[in-house]
Design an enzyme around this catalytic site. Structure first.
Site, PDB file in Angstrom:
ATOM      1  N   HIS A 148       0.909  -1.187   0.295  1.00 60.55           N
ATOM      2  CA  HIS A 148       0.666   0.146   0.076  1.00 60.55           C
ATOM      3  C   HIS A 148       0.665   0.956  -0.161  1.00 60.55           C
ATOM      4  CE1 HIS A 148      -3.893  -2.829   1.779  1.00 60.55           C
ATOM      5  NE2 HIS A 148      -3.293  -3.013   0.820  1.00 60.55           N
ATOM      6  N   CYS A 283       0.631  -9.529  19.124  1.00 67.68           N
ATOM      7  CA  CYS A 283       2.140 -10.152  18.253  1.00 67.68           C
ATOM      8  C   CYS A 283       3.110 -10.521  18.988  1.00 67.68           C
ATOM      9  CB  CYS A 283       1.507 -10.025  16.668  1.00 67.68           C
ATOM     10  SG  CYS A 283       1.995  -8.664  16.562  1.00 67.68           S
TER      11      CYS A 283
END
Ligand code: BJW
Ligand code: ZN
Length: 293
Positions: A148, A283
């Site tokens: 992106h 995470c």
């Protein structure tokens, strides 16, 4: 199969639905995942905003996805920039300033360490990210495919010139603007005072070199991503809601080939049922354990 998927999203959706129905619940067996990782020769790590959340970078969806009274994803559109370039530049100025002051976290570091370790052993690990923040690279990752775009690159809306830009503020008129509070006043900067192209004789309006909704991803980046996805023997999906396409179909495509896919997320996503593993939690906690030598 993958060629067909590229041609037709509906082929993929039909296959995924069938696959979901066929699969059991994903496993959270860390020892089993670590064995799979130890045997893999080509790992792809696909990341989203959640991988940078513990660095203090807001995600797009959920509680953190607001800037003033706008949902971040509603500002990430060509229409928003056409209608209110000053507002959209304020939003990106805020994010450039914020990201400049952040550092990669344990999740970025664990991924970079895995890449280095596998490379030293003649194995391959590639990062494909939806993020524009550059934190993977700052953690030491190489060969990062930025689906992106990049927060610290600009593109000229007139001549297309793309260049890196780390200035903060990127132009004098944006200094002191971009406050995220709901009642912060808009700066209403005239277009002539927004970032302008430095290419010889151009002076066109610059925009962030990112991919907004409805815009095509860079075909070269997309092709490289597909090459990795088609040949990997393990895929990790980290901190993405898996709702934005085409990235949302990448890991399901890999799972469709029968290759193990492990999802690391705070919560299940619409694609969780298609994956072999799901590790719930931050995470920054789960990845260092999963990827430790
Ligand atoms: C944690 C955590 C922690 C938190 N630990 N986890 C097929 C079907 C339907 C629609 C389409 C389709 N193909 C294309 C479309 C249209 C559109 C699309 O996908 N729309 C959907 C929303 C329905 N796609 C496009 O327009 C794309 N272009 C394209 O395909 O062109 C051709 C085409 C166009 C139109 C029609 C058909 C074809 C372009 C997409 C560009 C996306 N751009 C943005 C902005 C980039 C610039 C910027 O950053 O400003 O990209 S939008 C935004 O979403 C950003 C992100 O990269 C992207 C994904 O978000 P992400 O990373 O998943 O973040 P979140 O916030 O959603 O999720 C965070 C996750 O982390 C959550 O799950 C948390 O639980 C988790 N988390 N903390 C672990 N500590
Ligand atoms: Zn230009």
């Amino acid at each position: 199969m993958l060629a067909a998927v590229r041609r037709s999203g509906s082929v993929l959706r039909a296959a995924s639905v069938a696959n979901m129905a066929a699969r059991a619940q994903p496993s959270s067996n860390m020892a089993a995942f670590r064995k799979t990782l130890a045997e893999s020769k080509h790992v792809v790590v696909l990341t989203g905003a959640g991988v940078s959340a513990e660095s203090g970078v807001p995600t797009f969806r959920g509680a953190g996805g607001w800037w003033r009274r706008y949902q971040a994803e509603n500002l990430a559109t060509p229409g928003a920039f056409r209608e209110q370039p000053s507002l959209v530049w304020e939003f990106y100025h805020y994010r450039r300033h914020l990201v400049s002051a952040t550092n990669p976290n344990k999740a970025h570091q664990a991924i970079a360490a895995l890449q280095a370790r596998l490379a030293a052993a003649g194995r391959r690990c590639r990062v494909i990210t939806q993020n524009i923040d550059g934190l993977h690279q700052r953690a030491g990752s190489s060969h990062v495919l930025e689906l992106h775009g990049a927060l610290f690159k600009t593109r000229c809306t007139r001549c297309g010139d793309v260049r890196e830009n780390w200035d903060d503020p990127i132009c004098p008129a944006l200094a002191g603007t971009g406050a995220p509070e709901p009642n912060a006043p808009a700066a209403h900067i005239p277009e002539s005072e927004l970032p302008r192209c430095q290419a010889a004789g151009c002076g066109g309006l610059l925009r962030p070199h990112v991919v907004w909704f409805g815009e095509s991803l860079d075909p070269d980046v997309l092709e490289q991503a597909h090459t990795e996805l088609e040949s990997c023997d393990l895929c990790l999906v980290v901190g993405t809601s898996s709702v934005v396409y085409p990235a949302a179909m990448f890991a399901p495509m890999v799972a469709e080939r029968g290759v193990p896919v492990a999802e690391f997320n705070l919560e299940p996503t619409p694609k969780t049922g298609e994956f072999g593993y799901h590790f719930a939690g931050q995470c920054g906690d789960t990845l260092p354990e999963a990827l430790a030598p």
